[in-house]
Design a protein around this motif. Structure first.
Motif, PDB file in Angstrom:
ATOM      1  N   ILE A  14       0.800  -1.269  -0.011  1.00 17.55           N
ATOM      2  CA  ILE A  14       0.004   0.122   0.019  1.00 17.55           C
ATOM      3  C   ILE A  14       0.862   1.256  -0.135  1.00 17.55           C
ATOM      4  O   ILE A  14       0.391   2.534  -0.246  1.00 17.55           O
ATOM      5  N   TRP A  15       2.317   1.220   0.499  1.00 21.63           N
ATOM      6  CA  TRP A  15       3.012   2.370   0.359  1.00 21.63           C
ATOM      7  C   TRP A  15       3.748   2.564  -0.965  1.00 21.63           C
ATOM      8  O   TRP A  15       4.140   3.791  -1.406  1.00 21.63           O
ATOM      9  N   SER A  16       3.744   1.371  -1.648  1.00 21.65           N
ATOM     10  CA  SER A  16       4.506   1.504  -2.983  1.00 21.65           C
ATOM     11  C   SER A  16       4.464   0.173  -3.726  1.00 21.65           C
ATOM     12  O   SER A  16       4.601  -0.744  -3.230  1.00 21.65           O
ATOM     13  N   ASN A  17       4.345   0.453  -5.195  1.00 20.46           N
ATOM     14  CA  ASN A  17       4.199  -0.691  -5.938  1.00 20.46           C
ATOM     15  C   ASN A  17       5.661  -1.079  -6.408  1.00 20.46           C
ATOM     16  O   ASN A  17       5.963  -2.395  -6.912  1.00 20.46           O
ATOM     17  N   HIS A  18       6.425  -0.228  -6.525  1.00 25.13           N
ATOM     18  CA  HIS A  18       7.931  -0.548  -6.950  1.00 25.13           C
ATOM     19  C   HIS A  18       8.814  -0.811  -5.732  1.00 25.13           C
ATOM     20  O   HIS A  18       9.632  -1.521  -6.074  1.00 25.13           O
ATOM     21  N   ARG A  19       8.712  -0.089  -4.730  1.00 23.61           N
ATOM     22  CA  ARG A  19       9.700  -0.442  -3.672  1.00 23.61           C
ATOM     23  C   ARG A  19       9.072  -1.393  -2.781  1.00 23.61           C
ATOM     24  O   ARG A  19       8.253  -1.213  -1.878  1.00 23.61           O
ATOM     25  N   LYS A  20       9.503  -2.616  -2.919  1.00 28.85           N
ATOM     26  CA  LYS A  20       8.938  -3.622  -2.450  1.00 28.85           C
ATOM     27  C   LYS A  20       9.337  -4.273  -0.842  1.00 28.85           C
ATOM     28  O   LYS A  20       8.566  -4.795  -0.061  1.00 28.85           O
ATOM     29  N   LYS A  21      10.595  -3.873  -0.727  1.00 32.76           N
ATOM     30  CA  LYS A  21      11.278  -4.207   0.546  1.00 32.76           C
ATOM     31  C   LYS A  21      11.082  -3.147   1.462  1.00 32.76           C
ATOM     32  O   LYS A  21      11.945  -2.065   1.691  1.00 32.76           O
ATOM     33  N   LEU A  22      10.231  -3.049   2.228  1.00 30.82           N
ATOM     34  CA  LEU A  22       9.828  -2.003   3.151  1.00 30.82           C
ATOM     35  C   LEU A  22       9.683  -2.466   4.635  1.00 30.82           C
ATOM     36  O   LEU A  22       8.956  -3.414   4.918  1.00 30.82           O
ATOM     37  N   ILE A  23      10.040  -1.875   5.503  1.00 29.16           N
ATOM     38  CA  ILE A  23       9.801  -1.763   7.132  1.00 29.16           C
ATOM     39  C   ILE A  23       8.544  -0.988   7.410  1.00 29.16           C
ATOM     40  O   ILE A  23       8.792   0.289   7.099  1.00 29.16           O
ATOM     41  N   GLN A  24       7.804  -1.209   7.946  1.00 33.15           N
ATOM     42  CA  GLN A  24       6.549  -0.526   8.438  1.00 33.15           C
ATOM     43  C   GLN A  24       6.445  -0.714   9.975  1.00 33.15           C
ATOM     44  O   GLN A  24       6.343  -1.388  10.532  1.00 33.15           O
ATOM     45  N   MET A  25       6.987   0.441  10.793  1.00 35.68           N
ATOM     46  CA  MET A  25       7.084   0.338  12.197  1.00 35.68           C
ATOM     47  C   MET A  25       5.830   1.462  12.538  1.00 35.68           C
ATOM     48  O   MET A  25       5.638   2.577  12.258  1.00 35.68           O
ATOM     49  N   ARG A  26       5.162   0.682  13.430  1.00 37.17           N
ATOM     50  CA  ARG A  26       3.944   1.685  14.134  1.00 37.17           C
ATOM     51  C   ARG A  26       4.461   2.058  15.431  1.00 37.17           C
ATOM     52  O   ARG A  26       4.803   1.271  16.322  1.00 37.17           O
ATOM     53  N   LEU A  27       4.603   3.348  15.437  1.00 35.44           N
ATOM     54  CA  LEU A  27       5.313   4.166  16.482  1.00 35.44           C
ATOM     55  C   LEU A  27       4.594   4.805  17.261  1.00 35.44           C
ATOM     56  O   LEU A  27       3.706   5.803  16.445  1.00 35.44           O
ATOM     57  N   ASP A  28       4.158   4.730  18.623  1.00 38.57           N
ATOM     58  CA  ASP A  28       3.308   5.714  19.375  1.00 38.57           C
ATOM     59  C   ASP A  28       4.565   6.766  19.954  1.00 38.57           C
ATOM     60  O   ASP A  28       5.498   6.310  20.640  1.00 38.57           O
ATOM     61  N   LEU A  29       4.342   7.806  19.815  1.00 37.06           N
ATOM     62  CA  LEU A  29       5.293   8.901  20.254  1.00 37.06           C
ATOM     63  C   LEU A  29       5.058   9.422  21.568  1.00 37.06           C
ATOM     64  O   LEU A  29       5.773  10.112  22.287  1.00 37.06           O
ATOM     65  N   GLU A  30       3.822   8.932  22.096  1.00 36.14           N
ATOM     66  CA  GLU A  30       3.279   9.307  23.271  1.00 36.14           C
ATOM     67  C   GLU A  30       3.498  10.882  23.561  1.00 36.14           C
ATOM     68  O   GLU A  30       3.048  11.723  22.824  1.00 36.14           O
ATOM     69  N   GLU A  31       4.334  11.358  24.685  1.00 37.01           N
ATOM     70  CA  GLU A  31       4.235  12.940  25.133  1.00 37.01           C
ATOM     71  C   GLU A  31       4.999  13.556  23.789  1.00 37.01           C
ATOM     72  O   GLU A  31       4.776  14.732  23.949  1.00 37.01           O
ATOM     73  N   LEU A  32       5.681  12.966  23.279  1.00 40.33           N
ATOM     74  CA  LEU A  32       6.448  13.692  22.071  1.00 40.33           C
ATOM     75  C   LEU A  32       5.448  13.899  21.020  1.00 40.33           C
ATOM     76  O   LEU A  32       5.932  14.912  20.117  1.00 40.33           O
ATOM     77  N   GLU A  33       4.244  13.533  20.979  1.00 42.89           N
ATOM     78  CA  GLU A  33       3.470  13.903  19.880  1.00 42.89           C
ATOM     79  C   GLU A  33       3.212  15.665  20.033  1.00 42.89           C
ATOM     80  O   GLU A  33       2.679  16.158  19.142  1.00 42.89           O
ATOM     81  N   PHE A  34       3.449  15.961  21.282  1.00 44.10           N
ATOM     82  CA  PHE A  34       3.169  17.641  21.686  1.00 44.10           C
ATOM     83  C   PHE A  34       4.572  18.424  21.679  1.00 44.10           C
ATOM     84  O   PHE A  34       4.575  19.430  22.112  1.00 44.10           O
TER      85      PHE A  34
END
Length: 873
Positions: A14-34
């Motif tokens: 879903i991120w790219s049709n051509h760049r197949k080898k991708l790391i998708q890291m789901r990251l919670d920034l917690e207090e750094l969101e602000f």
């Protein structure tokens, strides 16, 4: 910050049709969101100081230093971590440059996406980049190399050897699929299905066993060559010191001693001039082989001739490991300096190998009247090894274009004599430009599985992409490396459509492989049971060496988990797209789901076909954004688009007046009636009509003859054999049982439509809620159930998926009661008990309907109960 999840994508995604080898890291920034970077005191200065090479990252500013501009102005930490992950991989020798960071529906949670070369290193980079970012935030000092070196070590440990990589690169350039059989293995599968070939290093699946055996025994090799009047050094095969001295009496110094079946120069010693040296060399050789070769040393230059498919493709002049004096540094220091050359690595990790100091080094230096502490003169060449192998630190010069034709002819003859498709022939000659028989030249040995580094990465001369010659040899016909791939996705009907397509293709192809939610099949034989709609299962079909054609059910989950298993399919099929599985893996809306399913169409070959559901708006909208061949199916023949397609000469299929009509782009043909399609139940099962239309159209655009299609579809019956759990109807004495996979609102509505004309005294429904669906989806299913059943039994699925039984049951009951407060409801959590109860209360001329996404367990329980109670009619 907290890492919630790391996903490794390996194909179009879903991120790219051509760049197949991708790391998708789901990251919670917690207090750094602000706290964007401009709010963290000193962050901008620290990241510039500790990772100055990030200056090359252009970012959205589109100029060098652009990323630092973003940091100074203020950006979120997920974006920073994306760039750190890319840079530390690049500094570790893995050039990575693609990244994306996007927010999710959850506050402070981001998907940080970046590409990788090595899977293990990519995952490590994700974790290390978060750690580095945290230290920059906290003002904790660190050495960047402490993070880069582990990544470099992982990469060197896992990467393909240079020869294997050279072949793989050639395959990629030819768009030939490849697969590494296991981690750290050099065994590679090339091509799909019946066209598949294999390599292990530079041994191919077509390499002769006898050729390898012939080359492995150096004494036998010499015997074969001598029989064909090809000059080799005089020598003997020995096992003892006594035999060594006897051989030395027959020869004159200098001599060469090497293992009988050695390789890469291991255990070999050349230019031996004394008996004492010979004894030491003999003992060294015996560490690698009990039998040893002692032969006359031939003066001249060491060359390697590479022969592929019995043709010479490259010749290299090999130079032993050496250093060049500068009048300042000692030999030991010069070795250390040379080993810092970025082209040198451990073993086969790089194009050149680091130079080690060993016994051979000391002997070679002694013969040159040097030692490690000696300081050579300016430009003085000091040799460090007795052999020229790249594995001991040697280098090469490309001399292919200057070799004399007689030498090339001799090498090609040797390949025939030894019977090797790929071989490396070592020769000694005073001048490669002169005829071989006019100089004191000799063939030293013939090597199976020769290394390619000296040819692909010479120190002097043009590199030769020898891997291309291997691929040309293995795949002389560019069209014969892949089998046809039909990829089927959608919300409902995927499995039945996949099975029906495979059934039709079975009437044309010898070996059809397909994957479904029920398992992996080859020629209708189940080879692996379970939900096999992901890329791992698809790969098992694609890389099965007997398969002629692959029909792959391709579900949302597998696409999100790893991406597609293939780069491109020949035919992309989307049955329909409805609201289902929403609220999972950041797929919140129908638009999000459509984006996932659209990958099938987007990754269909330019000359392939898109099979479009013209009655389904999301499917239709995807097709309208894409170029290429499109064919449409309609259940609703009055759809105004159909006439428009007919005017434009576009292929489509539809149902009208109980007939299936195909427009082939020029004319309309009545293929068959609904009565000739058993799964359609004479048109009563409208969703099965859709499945049939889809499969027929797919087979037609692939080139299967209409009469073959009709014959095949007429023999496809709604049964446990062909459509397990898809509208399976059991006639049991004086009542009936229907089992179906329906598990979402659109599936429930399809069953309701089918049951509208079913005349019976009472309809007993067995339903269940699925834990990973939204509340409104569970409630909607219950409401539909209440509108089509007279009595409802609620059972529980095996997988609650984060919910409780009570929670799901409450949603179901509330949904049912909102439609009919008086409908009888029975809660029986276990499926076996639920069936037993239904069978106890069912009466003559009544119908039991079991709806579940756990089809196999439902059918097994039902079958077992009916057999035990002998109730089958």
């Amino acid at each position: 910050m907290r890492i919630q999840k790391i996903t490794i994508l390996k194909g179009p995604n879903i991120w790219s049709n051509h760049r197949k080898k991708l790391i998708q890291m789901r990251l919670d920034l917690e207090e750094l969101e602000f706290q964007p970077t401009d709010k963290i005191q000193g962050f901008y200065e620290r990241i510039q100081e500790k990772i100055p090479t990030l200056y090359s990252h252009r970012c959205s500013e589109d100029h060098e230093g652009g990323f630092f501009v973003r940091v100074k102005e203020g950006t979120w930490m997920g974006h920073v971590i994306e760039h750190i992950a890319l840079e530390i991989q690049t500094l570790a020798g893995m050039d990575c440059g693609f990244g994306r960071t996007r927010s999710t529906k959850e506050l402070g949670v981001y998907n940080v996406v970046f590409n990788y070369l090595d899977e293990e290193a990519g995952v490590a980079a994700a974790k290390l980049s978060v750690e580095i970012a945290q230290k920059l935030i906290d003002h904790v000092d660190f050495e960047l190399n402490d993070y880069i070196q582990p990544l470099h070590d992982i990469y060197c440990k896992n990467k393909l050897g240079p020869s294997t990589q050279n072949i793989v690169d050639a395959a990629i350039s030819r768009n030939i699929p490849w697969k590494r059989v296991s981690k750290n293995s050099s065994l590679i599968k090339l091509g799909y299905g019946k066209f598949q070939k294999s390599i292990q290093a530079t041994i191919t699946s077509q390499t002769s066993y006898f050729g390898v055996e012939n080359a492995g025994n150096k004494h036998y090799t010499k015997t074969l060559l001598n029989e064909h009047h090809i000059p080799t050094p005089q020598g003997f095969k020995i096992r003892t010191l006594e035999e060594l001295h006897h051989a030395l009496n027959q020869l004159t110094f200098p001599v060469v001693i090497k293992p009988l079946d050695g390789n890469q120069g291991k255990g070999a010693t050349i230019n031996i001039t004394t008996s004492h040296e010979a004894e030491i060399a003999f003992l060294l050789a015996q560490k690698f082989s009990q039998e040893v070769i002692v032969e006359k040393y031939i003066k001249g230059y060491d060359h390697r001739i590479l022969v592929i498919n019995k043709k010479v493709v490259a010749i290299a002049l090999r130079k032993p490991a050496h250093v060049i004096g500068d009048g300042v540094h000692t030999i030991e220091q010069l070795i250390e300096i040379e080993n810092h050359n970025p082209l040198r690595g451990e073993g086969h990790c790089n194009v050149l190998t680091k130079i080690s100091i060993d016994h051979d080094t000391m002997q070679v230096l002694e013969k040159q009247k040097q030692n490690l502490s000696s300081i050579p003169n300016l430009n003085e060449v000091i040799y460090l090894k007795s052999t020229s192998n790249l594995s001991t630190g040697g280098s090469s010069i490309n001399v292919t274009d200057v070799a004399h034709p007689s030498t090339i002819q001799m090498a090609e003859k040797i390949a025939h004599i030894i019977d090797l498709d790929i071989c490396g022939i070592d020769i000694i000659t005073e001048d490669i430009r002169l005829p071989f028989d006019q100089t004191s030249s000799a063939v030293l040995e013939v090597n199976a599985a020769p290394g390619f580094r000296m040819h692909s990465h010479p120190m002097e001369g043009e590199p030769i992409h020898v891997g291309q010659h291997v691929i040309d040899y293995l795949f002389p016909d560019p069209q014969k490396s892949k089998i046809p791939i039909i990829a089927v996705t959608g919300t409902n009907g995927k499995t039945t459509t996949t099975r029906l397509i495979a059934h039709i293709f079975q009437h044309t192809y010898q070996n059809v492989g397909f994957t479904t939610t029920d398992g992996i099949y080859i020629n209708q034989q189940l080879i692996e049971k379970g939900d096999t709609t992901g890329p791992i299962s698809a790969s098992k079909i694609l890389f099965d060496p007997i398969v002629d054609v692959a029909v792959l059910e391709t579900a949302r989950g597998g696409i999100l988990r790893e991406g597609l298993a293939f780069d491109q399919c020949n035919i992309g099929v989307i049955t329909n797209i409805e609201e289902d599985h929403l609220g999972l893996n950041d797929i919140e809306t129908l638009k999000d789901l459509t984006r996932v399913k659209s990958l099938i169409f987007e990754n269909t070959k330019p000359d392939g076909w898109l099979i479009v559901n013209a009655d389904n708006e999301p499917s239709l909208s995807i097709s309208q954004t894409l170029e290429g061949n499109k064919a449409y199916f309609f259940e609703n023949s009055s759809n105004p688009l159909r006439l428009e397609l007919e005017e434009k000469g576009i292929v489509h299929i539809y149902q009208k007046h109980h007939e299936i009509i195909l427009f082939d782009g020029k004319a309309k043909t009545v293929l068959c009636t609904l009565d000739q399609i058993p799964i359609a139940y004479s048109g009563k099962a409208k969703f099965m009509v859709y499945n049939a239309l889809t499969a027929i159209l797919t087979a037609f655009v692939h080139g299967i003859k209409p009469e073959v299609i009709v014959k095949a579809i007429s023999s496809f019956h709604p049964s446990v054999e062909y459509t397990p759990g898809r509208l399976n109807i059991f006639h049991v004495k004086d009542y009936h049982i229907l089992v179906d996979y329906a598990h979402n609102p659109s599936g429930y509505l399809a069953i309701k439509d089918f049951l509208n004309d079913w005349k019976c005294k009472r309809k007993i429904g067995i339903i269940s809620g699925i834990g990973d669906r939204r509340d409104q989806d569970i409630v909607k299913c219950a409401q539909i159930a209440a509108s089509m059943f007279d009595y409802i039994i609620i059972r529980q699925e095996h997988h609650l998926r984060g919910r409780t039984e009570k929670e799901i049951s409450s949603l179901l009951i509330n949904g049912i009661k909102s439609i009919d407060p008086n409908i009888p409801i029975q809660l029986i959590p276990h499926e076996v008990e639920a069936f037993e109860y239904a069978l106890k209360i069912v009466r003559k001329d009544e119908l039991i309907v079991a709806l579940s996404d756990e089809v196999s367990s439902v059918l097994n329980s039902l079958n077992q109960y009916l057999i035990q109670n002998k109730q089958m009619a």
